[in-house]
Motif scaffolding. Structure first.
Motif, PDB file in Angstrom:
ATOM      1  N   PHE A 109      -9.311 -47.035 -53.985  1.00  0.00           N
ATOM      2  CA  PHE A 109      -8.295 -48.086 -53.881  1.00  0.00           C
ATOM      3  C   PHE A 109      -8.906 -49.390 -53.375  1.00  0.00           C
ATOM      4  CE2 PHE A 109      -6.080 -44.039 -53.067  1.00  0.00           C
ATOM      5  CZ  PHE A 109      -5.126 -44.078 -54.082  1.00  0.00           C
ATOM      6  N   LYS A 110      -8.491 -50.488 -53.995  1.00  0.00           N
ATOM      7  CA  LYS A 110      -8.831 -51.800 -53.459  1.00  0.00           C
ATOM      8  C   LYS A 110      -8.241 -51.932 -52.058  1.00  0.00           C
ATOM      9  CE  LYS A 110      -8.576 -54.324 -57.868  1.00  0.00           C
ATOM     10  NZ  LYS A 110      -7.822 -55.394 -58.567  1.00  0.00           N
ATOM     11  N   ASP A 111      -8.850 -52.834 -51.256  1.00  0.00           N
ATOM     12  CA  ASP A 111      -8.213 -53.119 -49.972  1.00  0.00           C
ATOM     13  C   ASP A 111      -6.844 -53.758 -50.206  1.00  0.00           C
ATOM     14  OD1 ASP A 111      -9.231 -55.489 -50.936  1.00  0.00           O
ATOM     15  OD2 ASP A 111     -10.449 -55.949 -49.170  1.00  0.00           O
ATOM     16  N   SER A 112      -6.753 -54.668 -51.164  1.00  0.00           N
ATOM     17  CA  SER A 112      -5.463 -55.272 -51.518  1.00  0.00           C
ATOM     18  C   SER A 112      -4.872 -54.515 -52.708  1.00  0.00           C
ATOM     19  CB  SER A 112      -5.647 -56.752 -51.861  1.00  0.00           C
ATOM     20  OG  SER A 112      -6.623 -56.891 -52.892  1.00  0.00           O
ATOM     21  N   THR A 113      -4.576 -53.273 -52.488  1.00  0.00           N
ATOM     22  CA  THR A 113      -4.147 -52.391 -53.573  1.00  0.00           C
ATOM     23  C   THR A 113      -2.724 -52.688 -54.037  1.00  0.00           C
ATOM     24  OG1 THR A 113      -3.945 -50.060 -54.209  1.00  0.00           O
ATOM     25  CG2 THR A 113      -3.242 -50.636 -51.986  1.00  0.00           C
ATOM     26  N   GLN A 114      -2.382 -52.164 -55.209  1.00  0.00           N
ATOM     27  CA  GLN A 114      -0.984 -52.170 -55.664  1.00  0.00           C
ATOM     28  C   GLN A 114      -0.236 -51.040 -54.981  1.00  0.00           C
ATOM     29  OE1 GLN A 114      -1.964 -53.344 -60.254  1.00  0.00           O
ATOM     30  NE2 GLN A 114      -0.012 -52.351 -59.878  1.00  0.00           N
ATOM     31  N   TRP A 115       1.078 -51.135 -54.982  1.00  0.00           N
ATOM     32  CA  TRP A 115       1.932 -50.124 -54.362  1.00  0.00           C
ATOM     33  C   TRP A 115       3.032 -49.666 -55.319  1.00  0.00           C
ATOM     34  CZ3 TRP A 115       0.566 -48.130 -49.675  1.00  0.00           C
ATOM     35  CH2 TRP A 115      -0.398 -48.837 -48.955  1.00  0.00           C
ATOM     36  N   ILE A 116       2.822 -49.943 -56.602  1.00  0.00           N
ATOM     37  CA  ILE A 116       3.796 -49.519 -57.605  1.00  0.00           C
ATOM     38  C   ILE A 116       3.036 -49.062 -58.845  1.00  0.00           C
ATOM     39  CG2 ILE A 116       4.068 -51.863 -58.548  1.00  0.00           C
ATOM     40  CD1 ILE A 116       7.056 -51.181 -58.989  1.00  0.00           C
ATOM     41  N   LEU A 117       3.490 -47.969 -59.426  1.00  0.00           N
ATOM     42  CA  LEU A 117       2.875 -47.453 -60.649  1.00  0.00           C
ATOM     43  C   LEU A 117       3.382 -48.251 -61.855  1.00  0.00           C
ATOM     44  CD1 LEU A 117       3.228 -43.621 -59.913  1.00  0.00           C
ATOM     45  CD2 LEU A 117       1.164 -45.004 -59.717  1.00  0.00           C
TER      46      LEU A 117
END
Length: 744
Positions: A102-110
């Protein structure tokens, strides 16, 4: 229109005056100050201002007193932790696993992809939402010469969730994968509180970073508060309300946190009342969830003690009872049986309860808890102990429990116990179905598990939700149960929406416990369930433990049509006498035999994941009973002699006889005899007649007779002796009739 405008302005003015923590956004510094309680503002003001520096310093100081331990001792604690657990490499591997995905600034929705380009599935998103590997990242920070990139990763990932919250680009609760769902949110709060305290002394964790964490936790708290106005059964709400209570104690300087505390304690009190049975077991009937609930209540109970907040004595009693119950069901080797959705170590045949019982000892200093304890608690729990508890680890007092055979009558687990020595025998019978939330229940109604000579001889297996064969390991083929026409107990399988792997049965058998009796010489369980009524078969099971020797299991089937009836036995077996004698041998040459006293027709062996089971069947019968001896032994010479036509089991003689054209079986030793399907027998010159074929026990001592009905039905017995008057009595299952010899 004018009146409407006035009302609107009054309402708007009220909102402005009554500042509160929002659930849909994360407050900035000035906004944080506005929601402080007046008394806290008064403490912090320098002139007319509250500075960022003073606010952060205040909360750092408060954490030294309010948290489980003083953050200024992290270096010493970490040194001891690394020496005790020797797991820094494991933390590093887990940290790298998370960072590489995961990126540090990851997404939180599929939908979105891992850094590798592969798609992230719902199961992975849920674990991202828990942030359970973020603590590994921070511990690796300390172990890797304080590489600041690890703390930056944590800070950035937290801010990415705050950004997603603001834009609405996160999985919602109604999707089934909600990032702010009560369990995931609660789990995340726990992990972030742990991390926050770990790094409070670190230069990289700036004042602004600390305030961002506090503001984020407050937003989470308000979100939990608003969305848990009603009781919802299950461990998900318990986890969330535990976290809300923790936040309300640690950040009680903010407006509204008193309401958080009241709501959290109300909900947790309801869970304690409704979900911890009177017998002390957690309602989902799983050791895994039982231990999880202990943790949920522990965090709140411990923080309340540290902060001199009084909690109702029911909390202490219920929490202590959760540990006591684990002791009651424990195997002689100090492990626990695998019950329902136990998920810690897939395919393991026991549960390690040593570390949770260590926690119980540290809380209550009960030597019987100490008997099961190891020299440490679970790794994560170490970071939630105070110094006094760490000192107690150095000298744990241990006392062997005194529990004998017993029942947990609300949960419907029944324990047949020989003793607490390492080689002693124990069996547990599962005969309960939670009426509200049987989601974690397996297809093992009236299933049994047993241990003898230090081995799980009739095992059950731990599971893992994400495995493709989870449904198989949750259902009857991998249980010690009886079946009809391969009709499994668990029906109407549905996997959890969202693809996490978790699934449940829409239909499971309803059990009825007919009798539970425990005596010095024997234990008796009689039960039935309705799992085969859809194919027109009634079913019941009797289990008898002849103390210090062996078990007898009798499975009874009755139908108007012919069926195939089957017993399933878990383990690696060979056939010593066709389907009528199975044998399993452990590496130390102890073993157990499964002897059929009523002839069977076939046996087949199946397996998966390195686990095997044997299915013993009787074909094309309307009415049939398996009459089965489970015989543990230690050493070759003590096995059942497979060559002998008339086996002798440690002095017990087995015989099949006929009376008035009906066959019956007896198991006798000295002045004790068990009879099965008998209606007319003579014992010690006393003739005993029953109103129909019956199962009963006769004991004789010094002219004193005891007859006990050990079958499923009420039976009338008539006793007679030459030249003596006949006497009769009707006995219900488990009931005993005591009388003297008719010459007296």
């Amino acid at each position: 229109m004018k009146n409407t405008l006035i009302l609107f302005l009054i309402g708007f003015s009220t909102v402005l005056c009554a500042q509160h923590i929002p659930s849909n956004t994360v407050l900035e510094f000035n906004e944080l100050v506005s929601v402080l309680k007046p008394e806290t503002k008064a403490k912090l003001k320098e002139g007319n201002n509250i500075t960022e520096k003073h606010l952060v310093a205040y909360f750092r100081e408060s954490f030294t007193k309010r948290f489980f331990y003083d953050y200024r001792t992290v270096a010493q604690r970490l040194k001891f932790y690394n020496e005790k657990y020797k797991n820094s490499e494991e933390h590093k591997n887990r940290a790298q696993d998370h960072i590489s995905k995961f990126k540090d600034s990851t997404q939180w929705i599929l939908p979105f992809n891992y850094l590798s380009g592969d798609p992230v599935n719902a199961y992975a998103l849920r674990h991202l939402a828990r942030q359970h590997k973020m603590a590994d990242i921070i511990l690796t920070y300390f172990n890797e010469d304080r590489n600041a990139e690890y703390i930056k990763y944590f800070e950035t990932q937290m801010r990415s969730l705050n950004t997603a919250l603001k834009s609405g680009a996160y999985e919602k609760i109604e999707d089934g994968n909600g990032v702010y769902e009560v369990f995931r949110s609660g789990y995340r709060i726990l992990n972030w509180l742990w991390i926050h305290n770990l790094i409070l002394n670190e230069e990289e964790y700036s004042d602004k970073d600390q305030l961002t964490t506090i503001a984020t936790l407050l937003q989470h708290g308000q979100h939990l508060y608003e969305r848990n106005q009603e009781f919802q059964p299950g461990n998900h709400q318990t986890r969330g309300m535990s976290a809300l209570a923790m936040l309300s104690i640690l950040f009680r300087d903010f407006e509204g946190t008193d309401l958080w505390y009241n709501r959290a304690m109300q909900r947790l009190g309801e869970h304690l009342d409704k979900e911890i049975h009177d017998d002390g077991f957690q309602f989902e009937r799983s050791v895994h969830y039982h231990m999880s609930d202990i943790n949920n209540y522990y965090y709140v109970y411990q923080l309340a003690k540290i902060n001199d907040i009084s909690i109702d004595t029911a909390w202490k009693d219920k929490l202590e009872g959760l540990f006591t119950t684990l002791a009651k069901i424990a195997y002689p080797d100090k492990s626990a049986p695998v019950l329902q959705d136990d998920t810690e170590i897939p395919w393991a045949e026991t549960n390690d309860i040593s570390k949770i019982m260590t926690l119980g000892y540290l809380l209550f200093e009960d030597p019987e808890f100490g008997y099961f304890a190891s020299d440490n608690v679970k790794e994560r729990m170490y970071w939630f102990l105070n110094q006094k508890q760490l000192d107690l680890l150095q000298n744990i007092e241990r006392k062997k429990p005194s529990y004998e055979s017993l029942s947990l009558p609300s949960t419907n687990y029944y324990v047949m116990r020989e003793g607490w020595n390492a080689n002693d025998k124990m069996m547990i019978i599962s005969a309960g179905l939670d009426k509200d939330k049987p989601d974690h229940q397996h297809g093992d109604m009236l299933g049994i598990q047993a241990m003898a000579n230090g081995h799980a001889i009739l095992p059950n297996y731990q599971v893992r939700y994400s495995l493709e064969d989870f449904e198989l390991f949750k259902n009857s083929l991998v249980k010690n149960v009886a079946l009809v026409d391969n009709e499994l107990q668990g029906k109407q399988w549905t996997s959890n929406k969202g693809g996490s792997g978790f699934g449940k049965f829409g239909n499971l058998p309803t059990p009825t416990v007919i009798n539970w009796t425990t005596n010095k010489g024997y234990d008796l369980f009689i039960g039935k369930h309705d799992g085969f009524k859809n194919v027109g078969v009634s079913y019941s099971r009797q289990v008898i433990f002849i103390k210090n020797d062996f078990w007898i299991v009798k499975d009874n089937f009755s139908s108007d049509e012919q069926h195939e009836y089957t017993q399933i036995w878990q383990g690696h077996y060979t056939t010593e006498n066709g389907s009528n004698l199975l044998r399993a041998t452990a590496p130390d040459a102890s073993g157990h035999d499964i002897l059929q006293l009523n002839a069977t027709d076939s046996v087949t062996t199946s397996g998966s994941r390195g686990k095997n089971w044997s299915q013993v069947s009787k074909l094309n019968e309307k009415d049939f009973s398996f009459l089965t001896v489970i015989y543990p032994y230690k050493g070759y010479d003590n096995r059942i002699d497979e060559i002998s036509e008339v086996p002798i089991l440690n002095g017990w003689n087995i015989s099949t006889s006929s009376s008035q054209g009906e066959k019956f079986t007896s198991i006798q030793k000295e002045n004790t005899a068990y009879f099965f399907d008998a209606s007319n027998i003579t014992f010690k010159e006393v003739e005993i007649n029953s109103s129909k074929n019956a199962d009963f026990l006769i004991q004789y001592e010094e002219n004193n007779f005891r007859i006990t009905a050990i079958g499923t039905n009420q039976i009338t017995f008539t006793i007679s002796k030459p030249k003596s008057k006949k006497i009769s009595k009707t006995l219900s299952p488990g009931e005993t009739w005591e009388f003297y010899s008719l010459n007296h």
